[in-house]
Design a protein around this motif. Sequence first.
Motif, PDB file in Angstrom:
ATOM      1  N   LEU A 201      44.234 -35.985   8.362  1.00  0.00           N
ATOM      2  CA  LEU A 201      42.967 -35.254   8.271  1.00  0.00           C
ATOM      3  C   LEU A 201      42.345 -35.043   9.649  1.00  0.00           C
ATOM      4  CD1 LEU A 201      41.398 -37.026   5.152  1.00  0.00           C
ATOM      5  CD2 LEU A 201      42.553 -34.802   5.216  1.00  0.00           C
ATOM      6  N   PHE A 202      42.619 -35.965  10.575  1.00  0.00           N
ATOM      7  CA  PHE A 202      42.047 -35.858  11.917  1.00  0.00           C
ATOM      8  C   PHE A 202      42.676 -34.724  12.731  1.00  0.00           C
ATOM      9  CE2 PHE A 202      40.987 -40.291  10.880  1.00  0.00           C
ATOM     10  CZ  PHE A 202      39.635 -40.308  11.231  1.00  0.00           C
ATOM     11  N   ASN A 203      43.846 -34.244  12.301  1.00  0.00           N
ATOM     12  CA  ASN A 203      44.491 -33.156  13.043  1.00  0.00           C
ATOM     13  C   ASN A 203      43.620 -31.905  13.080  1.00  0.00           C
ATOM     14  OD1 ASN A 203      46.742 -34.710  13.596  1.00  0.00           O
ATOM     15  ND2 ASN A 203      47.933 -33.915  11.882  1.00  0.00           N
ATOM     16  N   LYS A 204      42.795 -31.721  12.060  1.00  0.00           N
ATOM     17  CA  LYS A 204      41.921 -30.547  12.001  1.00  0.00           C
ATOM     18  C   LYS A 204      40.772 -30.634  13.002  1.00  0.00           C
ATOM     19  CE  LYS A 204      43.985 -28.897   8.233  1.00  0.00           C
ATOM     20  NZ  LYS A 204      44.738 -27.625   8.209  1.00  0.00           N
ATOM     21  N   ILE A 205      40.321 -31.855  13.281  1.00  0.00           N
ATOM     22  CA  ILE A 205      39.092 -32.007  14.071  1.00  0.00           C
ATOM     23  C   ILE A 205      39.313 -32.700  15.411  1.00  0.00           C
ATOM     24  CG2 ILE A 205      37.691 -32.078  11.969  1.00  0.00           C
ATOM     25  CD1 ILE A 205      37.484 -35.150  12.388  1.00  0.00           C
ATOM     26  N   SER A 206      40.526 -33.127  15.691  1.00  0.00           N
ATOM     27  CA  SER A 206      40.771 -33.898  16.912  1.00  0.00           C
ATOM     28  C   SER A 206      40.430 -33.090  18.161  1.00  0.00           C
ATOM     29  CB  SER A 206      42.234 -34.360  16.976  1.00  0.00           C
ATOM     30  OG  SER A 206      43.104 -33.250  17.032  1.00  0.00           O
ATOM     31  N   ILE A 207      40.004 -33.786  19.184  1.00  0.00           N
ATOM     32  CA  ILE A 207      39.626 -33.142  20.440  1.00  0.00           C
ATOM     33  C   ILE A 207      40.837 -32.481  21.094  1.00  0.00           C
ATOM     34  CG2 ILE A 207      38.751 -33.575  22.777  1.00  0.00           C
ATOM     35  CD1 ILE A 207      37.032 -35.809  21.558  1.00  0.00           C
ATOM     36  N   PHE A 208      41.936 -33.207  21.155  1.00  0.00           N
ATOM     37  CA  PHE A 208      43.171 -32.655  21.720  1.00  0.00           C
ATOM     38  C   PHE A 208      44.054 -32.143  20.589  1.00  0.00           C
ATOM     39  CE2 PHE A 208      41.742 -35.463  25.071  1.00  0.00           C
ATOM     40  CZ  PHE A 208      42.031 -34.751  26.222  1.00  0.00           C
ATOM     41  N   LYS A 209      44.501 -30.915  20.734  1.00  0.00           N
ATOM     42  CA  LYS A 209      45.414 -30.307  19.762  1.00  0.00           C
ATOM     43  C   LYS A 209      46.592 -29.698  20.507  1.00  0.00           C
ATOM     44  CE  LYS A 209      41.932 -28.995  16.285  1.00  0.00           C
ATOM     45  NZ  LYS A 209      40.720 -29.457  16.977  1.00  0.00           N
ATOM     46  N   ILE A 210      47.681 -29.479  19.784  1.00  0.00           N
ATOM     47  CA  ILE A 210      48.816 -28.769  20.357  1.00  0.00           C
ATOM     48  C   ILE A 210      48.542 -27.279  20.211  1.00  0.00           C
ATOM     49  CG2 ILE A 210      51.287 -28.309  20.215  1.00  0.00           C
ATOM     50  CD1 ILE A 210      51.650 -31.119  19.087  1.00  0.00           C
ATOM     51  N   HIS A 211      48.470 -26.580  21.331  1.00  0.00           N
ATOM     52  CA  HIS A 211      48.209 -25.145  21.348  1.00  0.00           C
ATOM     53  C   HIS A 211      49.478 -24.381  21.694  1.00  0.00           C
ATOM     54  CE1 HIS A 211      43.707 -25.302  21.277  1.00  0.00           C
ATOM     55  NE2 HIS A 211      43.958 -26.526  21.680  1.00  0.00           N
ATOM     56  N   ARG A 212      49.581 -23.199  21.139  1.00  0.00           N
ATOM     57  CA  ARG A 212      50.709 -22.323  21.425  1.00  0.00           C
ATOM     58  C   ARG A 212      50.196 -21.000  21.989  1.00  0.00           C
ATOM     59  NH1 ARG A 212      52.327 -18.521  17.755  1.00  0.00           N
ATOM     60  NH2 ARG A 212      54.181 -17.320  18.310  1.00  0.00           N
ATOM     61  N   ASN A 213      50.688 -20.634  23.146  1.00  0.00           N
ATOM     62  CA  ASN A 213      50.341 -19.365  23.767  1.00  0.00           C
ATOM     63  C   ASN A 213      51.292 -18.295  23.231  1.00  0.00           C
ATOM     64  OD1 ASN A 213      49.972 -17.139  25.500  1.00  0.00           O
ATOM     65  ND2 ASN A 213      49.332 -18.473  27.178  1.00  0.00           N
ATOM     66  N   GLU A 214      50.781 -17.460  22.338  1.00  0.00           N
ATOM     67  CA  GLU A 214      51.630 -16.480  21.669  1.00  0.00           C
ATOM     68  C   GLU A 214      52.252 -15.481  22.643  1.00  0.00           C
ATOM     69  OE1 GLU A 214      49.626 -14.619  18.451  1.00  0.00           O
ATOM     70  OE2 GLU A 214      48.939 -16.501  17.577  1.00  0.00           O
ATOM     71  N   LYS A 215      51.563 -15.161  23.717  1.00  0.00           N
ATOM     72  CA  LYS A 215      52.060 -14.176  24.673  1.00  0.00           C
ATOM     73  C   LYS A 215      53.282 -14.686  25.431  1.00  0.00           C
ATOM     74  CE  LYS A 215      47.525 -12.037  25.371  1.00  0.00           C
ATOM     75  NZ  LYS A 215      46.445 -11.712  26.349  1.00  0.00           N
ATOM     76  N   GLN A 216      53.360 -15.998  25.611  1.00  0.00           N
ATOM     77  CA  GLN A 216      54.478 -16.573  26.374  1.00  0.00           C
ATOM     78  C   GLN A 216      55.616 -17.071  25.475  1.00  0.00           C
ATOM     79  OE1 GLN A 216      51.666 -18.271  30.038  1.00  0.00           O
ATOM     80  NE2 GLN A 216      52.921 -19.666  28.865  1.00  0.00           N
ATOM     81  N   CYS A 217      55.334 -17.159  24.164  1.00  0.00           N
ATOM     82  CA  CYS A 217      56.337 -17.686  23.225  1.00  0.00           C
ATOM     83  C   CYS A 217      57.557 -16.771  23.161  1.00  0.00           C
ATOM     84  CB  CYS A 217      55.719 -17.831  21.839  1.00  0.00           C
ATOM     85  SG  CYS A 217      56.849 -18.491  20.598  1.00  0.00           S
ATOM     86  N   LEU A 218      58.738 -17.360  23.147  1.00  0.00           N
ATOM     87  CA  LEU A 218      59.994 -16.607  23.081  1.00  0.00           C
ATOM     88  C   LEU A 218      60.441 -16.327  21.641  1.00  0.00           C
ATOM     89  CD1 LEU A 218      61.988 -18.577  25.821  1.00  0.00           C
ATOM     90  CD2 LEU A 218      60.685 -16.454  26.107  1.00  0.00           C
ATOM     91  N   ASP A 219      59.713 -16.903  20.672  1.00  0.00           N
ATOM     92  CA  ASP A 219      60.073 -16.761  19.255  1.00  0.00           C
ATOM     93  C   ASP A 219      61.515 -17.172  18.987  1.00  0.00           C
ATOM     94  OD1 ASP A 219      57.558 -15.747  18.400  1.00  0.00           O
ATOM     95  OD2 ASP A 219      58.070 -13.793  19.249  1.00  0.00           O
ATOM     96  N   CYS A 220      61.943 -18.219  19.683  1.00  0.00           N
ATOM     97  CA  CYS A 220      63.331 -18.695  19.540  1.00  0.00           C
ATOM     98  C   CYS A 220      63.526 -19.608  18.340  1.00  0.00           C
ATOM     99  CB  CYS A 220      63.772 -19.404  20.823  1.00  0.00           C
ATOM    100  SG  CYS A 220      62.779 -20.865  21.224  1.00  0.00           S
ATOM    101  N   GLY A 221      62.432 -20.188  17.833  1.00  0.00           N
ATOM    102  CA  GLY A 221      62.514 -21.046  16.661  1.00  0.00           C
ATOM    103  C   GLY A 221      62.983 -22.461  16.927  1.00  0.00           C
ATOM    104  N   ILE A 222      63.215 -22.795  18.185  1.00  0.00           N
ATOM    105  CA  ILE A 222      63.699 -24.149  18.517  1.00  0.00           C
ATOM    106  C   ILE A 222      62.675 -25.209  18.114  1.00  0.00           C
ATOM    107  CG2 ILE A 222      64.305 -25.701  20.427  1.00  0.00           C
ATOM    108  CD1 ILE A 222      65.587 -23.351  21.829  1.00  0.00           C
ATOM    109  N   CYS A 223      61.403 -24.917  18.321  1.00  0.00           N
ATOM    110  CA  CYS A 223      60.354 -25.880  17.978  1.00  0.00           C
ATOM    111  C   CYS A 223      60.341 -26.170  16.478  1.00  0.00           C
ATOM    112  CB  CYS A 223      58.990 -25.381  18.441  1.00  0.00           C
ATOM    113  SG  CYS A 223      58.584 -23.712  17.882  1.00  0.00           S
TER     114      CYS A 223
END
Length: 273
Positions: A201-223
């Motif tokens: 539940l804390f993932n929604k409100i946590s101060i630090f989150k994992i962000h993804r920059n869509e402009k730089q993403c290669l859409d490779c699907g490895i993640c």
Amino acid sequence: MKSQKIRYTVQAIFLILILLISFNHLVAEKGWSFLPSNPNLHAICPLGGIATLYSMITQDIIVKKLHTSNIVLMWSVIAMGIFLGAAFCGWICPFGTVQEYIGRLGRKIFKKRYNKFIPKKIKPFLQAFRYIFLAIILYKTVETGKLFFAPYDPYHTLFNIWSDELSIISFVILGITILAGLIEERAWCKYACPLGAINGLFNKISIFKIHRNEKQCLDCGICNRECPMDIDVDNKSKITSSICVRCGKCVSICPAKSDTLEYQVGKFNEVSE
């Protein structure tokens, strides 16, 4: 990959600590101990603190077999959740670490089929069981005034396996959990763990989150393929899924620029999920 090496080291430290505490508890019953005190596994479970907090709010009672350490750990996990989300699950939880080890074996056995036995479409419905299970545990804990699920918790069974207090049901649940982990990565975390349900539940409100920059993403699907929790990372701008354990594998494996996937405080403004 350096961050993953650090994570593996942290996991190993806490796993060894739990094993030492468990072994010390065993030998202490025989009259000697190599630790300054003799804590047991109930004393180092933050779920006990959460259960008693709930019981005090609803019924003004304190759960039996509770230790001061339970309350301290509870607030520590909550503080970690506010800052880092469910990082406790991905970095510290010893049972989560064991599940990762089991998962490595499962990958060797089933190879590409591993983690794909359960259709992806129905996994979200199965994941909802964590919250149903949590509600049952909290309700029964208040009703009985003791840690209802503790005797059957696979974490407690595994690290207390030498105890004569365990029942056949305890071993059956542990066995099912281990077998499930051989076909589905972190199966207990995904579909049953009550503490994981709270941490998520804390993932929604946590101060630090994992962000993804869509402009730089290669859409490779490895993640996506690397994610142990089956999250479609490459379709999100912020990873706030309640099932995420913040292991950071997606961040470390990303072949794009170093800031394409990263922990940040509101760096990007895209709508999450």
